[in-house]
Design an enzyme around this catalytic site. Structure first.
Site, PDB file in Angstrom:
ATOM      1  N   GLU A   1      -0.525  13.613   3.051  1.00 48.79           N
ATOM      2  CA  GLU A   1       0.087  12.926   4.191  1.00 48.79           C
ATOM      3  C   GLU A   1       1.290  13.693   4.734  1.00 48.79           C
ATOM      4  O   GLU A   1       1.650  13.544   5.893  1.00 48.79           O
ATOM      5  CB  GLU A   1       0.438  11.482   3.816  1.00 48.79           C
ATOM      6  CG  GLU A   1      -0.830  10.703   3.558  1.00 48.79           C
ATOM      7  CD  GLU A   1      -0.717   9.210   3.764  1.00 48.79           C
ATOM      8  OE1 GLU A   1       0.353   8.722   4.152  1.00 48.79           O
ATOM      9  OE2 GLU A   1      -1.731   8.537   3.522  1.00 48.79           O
TER      10      GLU A   1
ATOM     11  N   CYS B   1     -12.277   3.239   1.746  1.00 51.09           N
ATOM     12  CA  CYS B   1     -11.258   3.503   0.728  1.00 51.09           C
ATOM     13  C   CYS B   1     -11.901   3.434  -0.670  1.00 51.09           C
ATOM     14  O   CYS B   1     -12.585   2.453  -0.986  1.00 51.09           O
ATOM     15  CB  CYS B   1     -10.180   2.442   0.863  1.00 51.09           C
ATOM     16  SG  CYS B   1      -8.891   2.529  -0.375  1.00 51.09           S
TER      17      CYS B   1
ATOM     18  N   CYS C   1     -11.283  10.231  -3.645  1.00 53.36           N
ATOM     19  CA  CYS C   1     -10.192   9.597  -2.879  1.00 53.36           C
ATOM     20  C   CYS C   1     -10.315  10.130  -1.454  1.00 53.36           C
ATOM     21  O   CYS C   1     -10.638  11.316  -1.252  1.00 53.36           O
ATOM     22  CB  CYS C   1      -8.850   9.994  -3.496  1.00 53.36           C
ATOM     23  SG  CYS C   1      -7.429   9.499  -2.489  1.00 53.36           S
TER      24      CYS C   1
ATOM     25  N   ASP D   1      -9.712   1.332   5.753  1.00 56.44           N
ATOM     26  CA  ASP D   1      -9.064   2.057   4.653  1.00 56.44           C
ATOM     27  C   ASP D   1      -7.626   1.570   4.557  1.00 56.44           C
ATOM     28  O   ASP D   1      -7.140   0.859   5.437  1.00 56.44           O
ATOM     29  CB  ASP D   1      -9.081   3.568   4.959  1.00 56.44           C
ATOM     30  CG  ASP D   1      -8.337   4.379   3.904  1.00 56.44           C
ATOM     31  OD1 ASP D   1      -8.630   4.199   2.707  1.00 56.44           O
ATOM     32  OD2 ASP D   1      -7.448   5.166   4.255  1.00 56.44           O
ATOM     33  N   SER D   2      -6.954   1.992   3.483  1.00 56.47           N
ATOM     34  CA  SER D   2      -5.548   1.631   3.316  1.00 56.47           C
ATOM     35  C   SER D   2      -4.661   2.300   4.365  1.00 56.47           C
ATOM     36  O   SER D   2      -3.504   1.925   4.519  1.00 56.47           O
ATOM     37  CB  SER D   2      -5.091   2.056   1.922  1.00 56.47           C
ATOM     38  OG  SER D   2      -5.341   3.427   1.729  1.00 56.47           O
TER      39      SER D   2
HETATM   40  N1  DGL Z   1      -7.538   5.453   0.497  1.00 54.28           N
HETATM   41  C1  DGL Z   1      -7.146   5.497  -0.886  1.00 54.28           C
HETATM   42  C2  DGL Z   1      -8.377   5.799  -1.748  1.00 54.28           C
HETATM   43  O1  DGL Z   1      -9.328   6.395  -1.320  1.00 54.28           O
HETATM   44  C3  DGL Z   1      -6.049   6.499  -1.127  1.00 54.28           C
HETATM   45  C4  DGL Z   1      -4.698   6.111  -0.561  1.00 54.28           C
HETATM   46  C5  DGL Z   1      -4.120   4.883  -1.212  1.00 54.28           C
HETATM   47  O2  DGL Z   1      -3.743   4.909  -2.392  1.00 54.28           O
HETATM   48  O3  DGL Z   1      -4.056   3.881  -0.518  1.00 54.28           O
HETATM   49  O4  DGL Z   1      -8.410   5.423  -2.887  1.00 54.28           O
END
Ligand code: DGL
Length: 278
Positions: A159, A80, A191, A17-18
């Site tokens: 967060e 993600c 998300c 994930d990010s």
């Molecule tokens: N993990 C991202 C998503 O599910 C959310 C956080 C981001 O914007 O990096 O789209």
């Protein structure tokens, strides 16, 4: 089962994930598939993905997949939503380990669950802009009306730990009013962070709106896929074996704190790697 096959089945699942958000997906995998080992990568140096371009996210995702492949994973979960929206199709053509993104499983359940055909999707600007949830939903239910809404402030609120807070209530009300007015009966939490404010969203939408959590649906689909392909781990990890390993591109301490606030057990360490090298 040959010895070689048995060993292969014990390889970990790669999850990326990010940043911290994908931990909601990892958490579901831990719950639903307790035998599986996990190597998690959070791209904490380059987060957020939600406001970046398709090309950038695809480049980042390729690097992460290359890193995970060095960890000998037997499958990869793109945890993600934004990376699933932008990069999954390309990645699928490029690698031979099975890949699962979070978008398709959530879209499928929503398309099957809706009664009035009006489905809401909330997510990052990237996910919503890509229209990917609507595309998948209409493959199953061509007549569905899909109402999409980007909610960019939810990620920083989550967060900051403001999961139950008047500020989050206020912002959620502004974002969700439009969806209430249209009369959706199903809402996809599109998300990674949104399952953590599920109660706030549920309180605003009301009991008659079914909330779909792609993290949960993805873990379920992963479990099924591993079973179907004969890849699920037959062995429960032995005590002290440390079945879960965490890697990040920056800020290991902050990542650890967040992880410890949502995972069912304490994580001891997260290792920083230079993802640009992959
Ligand atoms: N993990 C991202 C998503 O599910 C959310 C956080 C981001 O914007 O990096 O789209």
């Amino acid at each position: 089962m040959t010895e070689e096959n048995r060993e292969y089945r014990q390889l970990p699942i790669g999850v990326f994930d990010s940043g911290v958000g994908g931990l909601t997906v990892a958490r579901e995998i831990m719950r639903q598939s307790p035998n599986e080992k996990i190597v998690y990568f959070g791209d904490t140096a380059r987060v957020p993905y939600g406001s970046k371009s398709r090309d950038t996210i695809t480049r980042y995702s390729r690097q992460i997949v290359r890193f995970l492949q060095t960890m000998e994973v037997k499958a990869i979960v793109v945890a993600c939503n934004t990376a699933s929206a932008y990069a999954l199709d390309d990645l699928e053509k490029e690698i031979d380990v099975p890949l699962i993104g979070v978008v398709r499983p959530g879209a499928k359940v929503a398309a099957e669950a809706t009664k009035n055909g009006r489905i809401g999707v909330i997510g990052t600007e990237g996910t919503i802009g890509s229209g990917i949830y609507a595309t998948y939903i209409r493959q199953i239910r061509p007549d569905a009306e899909v109402i999409q809404k980007a909610c960019p402030l939810f990620v920083p609120l989550v967060e900051e730990g403001l999961w139950k807070d008047p500020v989050t209530d206020e912002i959620a009300m502004r974002y969700l009013t439009e969806l209430i007015d249209i009369g959706i009966d199903t809402l996809i939490l599109g998300c990674t962070h949104y399952p953590l404010i599920r109660e706030t969203v549920a309180g605003i939408m009301g009991d008659h709106v079914r909330l779909v959590n792609p993290a949960y649906e993805t873990a379920r689909e992963l479990k099924e896929m591993l079973e179907e392909r004969g890849l699920s781990n037959p062995v429960f990890p032995s005590l002290g074996a440390n079945p879960y390993r965490f890697f990040v591109s920056d800020g290991a301490e902050r990542f650890k704190q967040f992880a410890n606030s949502i995972l069912p057990y304490g994580i001891l360490s997260a290792k920083v790697i230079n993802i640009e090298e992959y």
